[in-house]
Write a protein that holds these residues in place. Structure first.
Motif, PDB file in Angstrom:
ATOM      1  N   THR A  25       0.829  -1.189   0.000  1.00  0.00           N
ATOM      2  CA  THR A  25       0.000   0.000   0.000  1.00  0.00           C
ATOM      3  C   THR A  25       0.869   1.246   0.000  1.00  0.00           C
ATOM      4  OG1 THR A  25      -1.840   1.126   1.097  1.00  0.00           O
ATOM      5  CG2 THR A  25      -0.208   0.108   2.508  1.00  0.00           C
ATOM      6  N   PHE A  30      -4.153   4.588   3.666  1.00  0.00           N
ATOM      7  CA  PHE A  30      -4.290   3.155   3.400  1.00  0.00           C
ATOM      8  C   PHE A  30      -3.358   2.337   4.279  1.00  0.00           C
ATOM      9  CE2 PHE A  30      -6.089   4.924  -0.527  1.00  0.00           C
ATOM     10  CZ  PHE A  30      -7.302   4.258  -0.541  1.00  0.00           C
ATOM     11  N   PHE A  74      -4.583   0.738  -2.461  1.00  0.00           N
ATOM     12  CA  PHE A  74      -4.181   2.127  -2.569  1.00  0.00           C
ATOM     13  C   PHE A  74      -5.082   2.924  -3.494  1.00  0.00           C
ATOM     14  CE2 PHE A  74      -2.025   0.102  -6.077  1.00  0.00           C
ATOM     15  CZ  PHE A  74      -2.072   1.038  -7.097  1.00  0.00           C
TER      16      PHE A  74
END
Length: 80
Positions: A25, A30, A74
């Motif tokens: 990520t 995130f 993401f």
């Protein structure tokens, strides 16, 4: 699940010894979500979780395609 398969066949293909989940990520919201919510939940189910942070939006998809990650997180609506 690939074309022509079902959720049942996909579930039967899961390796029961695969207990480590590698998540890629971007840093920020995130990564915080994985660290603060996802990781604890998965570890409570017996999984080991490794977070690999990225600084761009291309490498997580490449790492996933190459099999270095089990999942990446993401993307958001503006990115898509």
């Amino acid at each position: 699940v690939t074309e022509g398969s079902t959720a049942e066949t996909a579930a039967s293909d899961i390796d029961p010894d695969h207990t480590k989940i590698v998540i890629g990520t971007t840093e920020g919201d995130f990564a915080d979500m994985v660290r603060n919510q996802v990781k604890g939940s998965l570890e409570a189910q017996g999984y080991e979780v490794e977070l690999i942070p990225f600084t761009d939006y291309v490498r997580p998809n490449l790492a996933l395609a190459e099999g270095d990650l089990d999942i990446n997180i993401f993307q958001h609506k503006p990115y898509l």
